[in-house]
Design an enzyme around this catalytic site. Structure first.
Site, PDB file in Angstrom:
ATOM      1  N   ASP A  65     -20.346 -52.357  25.283  1.00 59.24           N
ATOM      2  CA  ASP A  65     -20.573 -52.696  26.693  1.00 59.24           C
ATOM      3  C   ASP A  65     -20.346 -51.537  27.648  1.00 59.24           C
ATOM      4  O   ASP A  65     -20.240 -51.746  28.863  1.00 59.24           O
ATOM      5  CB  ASP A  65     -19.667 -53.875  27.092  1.00 59.24           C
ATOM      6  N   GLU A  66     -20.272 -50.308  27.161  1.00 58.57           N
ATOM      7  CA  GLU A  66     -20.116 -49.168  28.061  1.00 58.57           C
ATOM      8  C   GLU A  66     -20.819 -47.945  27.496  1.00 58.57           C
ATOM      9  O   GLU A  66     -21.002 -47.814  26.284  1.00 58.57           O
ATOM     10  CB  GLU A  66     -18.642 -48.864  28.318  1.00 58.57           C
TER      11      GLU A  66
ATOM     12  N   ASP B 231     -20.239 -49.563  32.837  1.00 58.62           N
ATOM     13  CA  ASP B 231     -19.390 -50.526  32.136  1.00 58.62           C
ATOM     14  C   ASP B 231     -19.809 -51.936  32.536  1.00 58.62           C
ATOM     15  O   ASP B 231     -19.806 -52.284  33.719  1.00 58.62           O
ATOM     16  CB  ASP B 231     -17.925 -50.289  32.500  1.00 58.62           C
TER      17      ASP B 231
END
Length: 705
Positions: free
Chosen positions: A216-217, A126
């Site tokens: 974003d993860e 993350d």
């Protein structure tokens, strides 16, 4: 890392002891509403030391009197009423013998234990405050001051701002009350996309089949990588994080565990720029989950958290004591999900997002307030062309077309139609979407202003040659003989993947966050309008007002455009979330959720939903269709008047379908129009005919499975 402030607030949800007075009830409702207003991002990292009660007071006072506040108050009261029913049901259950339920729960737990897989190493990566971190690369001076991205609604904020209680999904003006020195920057989606690609290039070195959960993860299975390179999981993840920083100049945090659920939770433990590993042994996993607040579990949102809290479940360890009640109170799916949470079980397989079976393909566009007739039609045509590209890329056609619009008041309206054939071209998409849009124009009157428009195709038909039957539909997968406790599904290549109830609850939590974001956006817009009205009344200079409005619209446009592109890029169709009312009953899964629950029509051989009523009506229609065709052929060509009336009936039938109450169908050599509720019936029945399609009270509904 337990959030004590959160637990303290939760304790006020359900009063203990004797029956409360009216004053005490009002106080409890007041407290629950304040907790509800904290939003879905309460568990974001960097807020453990924040006084959440102070934050909730500020949000409460800042939003009081707004439409957002009234709506949240209404939802909170409904939830309180629902919880009262749950508690009443639990009191009834406590007076009866639940030995059989307890035994069944224990048997299921034993079966789950047999399915526990500790051989895999799953990592959840993350990015730390992703949008803010990317902006800080271009603005180094903002690294040590509170800053956020997004003005109307914050999309993210750095860890300095989080210390004040600021978080993603919070209205900008509320964040400014918490942190007056907060600096807010507009979104730059192109910049974030490029940076995300840099991160993904590193992840692919460790697991080429990594799964992007969002921009974003991501999830990775590094079992094979560790074996090939003779590295421990900790060393491999440390190396990965260092490579990401070297290439992208941003930091990432990671959780390492035996499955995806625990890895997701663990990645939030040592943020920012850290990693946390939960050892792959049963005792460690159970200890890790025992004291974990239920809200920390992905898939447990604000509503479910309060429902569980009401029956005495504050942590995952509390679930075991209530195992005999869970199925009766929340339904079978929730029971299975919660038992897996209690045991710390989850996915061990990881696959690319695009390999999930799609349920729909769509595209949306956000723009400035638009009301011109020609402008709106041009926008609709453009969206149809974009959707055509997406359908071609994913190799699908749609049997149902959905139109979505958002008014300038942020009210969202949807309409749908079932075309006579599966559609994929821009011409067809526009042709069938335009009547729905025209009807909305008539309903809303002249001057209808929009700020979002979208089209979506559902009930997809694959255009790939493999696994497609004569009718262009995907062949149903025969029921598996696998008796494993962990359910599986097969992809187009025959690989089996695990299917867990958590997928549905995680989808629910994601939808809750999206809904909350839209509502907060409306609150922000309402506050901005009130601010501009006051400003206009106090000053004759409108230039600053125009600048503020333009800036707000540009930021909102960028925000929703980013969300639209992200959904198009990472859209996966994990099984749909069961409706909240289903959690309180033992309702059977929808036929569409199980490939085995399909009945084939003996007349047309097309698959139908496993529903007695729908199937019988479809068979009736197929049988009557031949009779109608023969009658039409005997009559030859219809006279001009009848043909005109039939066309009108078909058009009305299509209009009925826009509301989801009916649909139109045109077969070879015949034209019909029908709605499910008696609207838009087809006319043109010739005198003397015994039956006519569209006869009120006797006509057949048309079902296509």
């Amino acid at each position: 890392m337990t959030n004590d402030a959160t637990l303290q607030t939760n304790s006020a949800h359900v009063p203990a002891g004797p029956l409360p007075t009216k004053t005490e009830v009002a106080v409890v409702e007041h407290d629950t509403l304040k907790y509800h207003l904290l939003g879905p991002s309460l568990t974001k990292a960097g807020q453990d030391a924040v006084d959440q009660q102070k934050v909730s007071e500020i949000i409460y006072n800042a939003s009081k009197g707004s439409k957002f506040f009234n709506n949240e108050e209404y939802k909170d009261k409904n939830l309180t009423h629902k919880i009262d029913k749950i508690l009443a049901r639990k009191r009834q259950l406590e007076r009866i013998d639940l030995t059989s339920d307890l035994r069944r729960a224990d048997e299921y737990i034993a079966e789950l234990e047999l399915s526990r897989d500790l051989s895999q190493t799953v990592v959840h990566v993350d990015c730390d405050a992703f949008y803010a971190a990317v902006e800080e690369l271009d603005h180094p001076e903002l690294r040590h001051v509170p800053m956020a991205v997004g003005k109307g609604v914050l999309t993210t904020c750095n860890y300095h701002a989080r210390k004040y209680g600021c978080r993603s999904g919070m209205a900008g003006f509320v964040a400014m009350k918490l942190c007056p020195q907060l600096i807010c920057l507009p979104l730059n989606f192109e910049k974030y996309t490029k940076k995300a690609q840099e991160v993904r290039e590193v992840l692919a070195q460790y697991d080429p089949r990594f799964q992007s959960a969002s921009m974003d993860e991501a999830y990775l299975n590094i079992t094979q990588y560790c074996t090939d390179h003779e590295m421990t999981p900790d060393d491999a993840v440390s190396q990965l994080r260092a490579q990401v920083f070297e290439k992208a100049k941003i930091t990432v945090s990671a959780g390492v565990a035996a499955n995806a659920r625990i890895a997701k939770i663990a990645s939030n433990r040592n943020k920012p720029n850290g990693q946390f590993r939960v050892a792959s042994d049963r005792a460690t996993i159970l200890a890790f989950m025992r004291d974990l607040p239920t809200r920390k579990v992905n898939g447990v949102g604000r509503v479910f958290e309060r429902e569980l809290d009401a029956i005495g479940v504050k942590s995952c360890g509390d679930l075991y004591a209530q195992r005999a009640f869970l199925c009766k109170l929340f339904g079978e799916k929730a029971f299975r999900f919660l038992m897996q949470v209690h045991l710390g079980l989850g996915h061990t397989s990881v696959r690319p997002a695009e390999e999930y079976e799609r349920k729909s393909v769509g595209t949306e566009s956000t723009f400035r307030d638009m009301s011109g007739k020609e402008e709106l039609r041009a926008k609709l045509r453009w969206i149809a062309e974009e959707l055509e590209k997406d359908l071609a890329r994913t190799q699908h056609k749609g049997r149902t077309l959905v139109l979505k619009i958002k008014l300038h008041t942020y009210e969202v309206l949807t309409r749908q139609v079932i075309p006579p054939k599966a559609v994929s071209t821009a011409d067809d998409l526009y042709t069938y979407a335009l009547p729905m849009f025209q009807k909305l124009e008539r309903e809303r009157g002249p001057g209808m202003k929009l700020r979002l428009m979208g089209l979506r195709c559902t009930h997809l038909v694959s255009t790939k040659k493999e696994d497609v039957d004569f009718f262009g539909l995907k062949r149903p997968i025969l029921a598996s003989t696998n008796t494993s406790t962990t359910p599986t599904e097969s992809d187009a290549h025959g690989h089996e993947w695990q299917v867990w109830p958590e997928d549905e609850f995680e989808t629910a939590a994601r939808e809750e966050r999206e809904q909350e974001f839209n509502q907060v956006e409306q609150l922000s817009q309402e506050h901005e309008r009130n601010h501009q009205t006051t400003k206009s009344n106090n000053s004759n200079d409108d230039s600053s007002q125009t600048i503020d409005q333009t800036s707000t619209r540009s930021q909102q446009k960028a925000s929703e455009e980013a969300d639209r592109r992200l959904r198009r890029e990472t859209q996966t169709d994990i099984p749909a979330y069961p409706k909240k009312e289903d959690r309180g009953s033992d309702a059977k899964p929808s036929p569409t959720a199980q490939n085995s629950d399909i009945w084939h029509c003996p007349i047309c051989s097309r698959p139908q939903a496993a529903s007695d009523r729908a199937f019988n009506e479809h068979v009736d229609y197929c049988l009557s269709r031949g009779t109608i065709r023969e009658a039409v052929e005997r009559e030859g060509t219809l006279n001009e008047e009848s043909e005109k009336e039939l066309d009108e009936g078909a058009e009305n039938g299509s209009a009925g379908a826009e509301k989801g109450t009916g649909f139109s169908w045109f077969g070879a050599g015949e034209k019909m129009g029908s709605t499910g509720r008696g609207k838009g019936k087809a006319r043109g029945k010739r005198k003397g005919e015994g039956a006519g399609v569209g006869d009120e009270g006797r006509r057949k509904k048309l079902f296509f499975g």
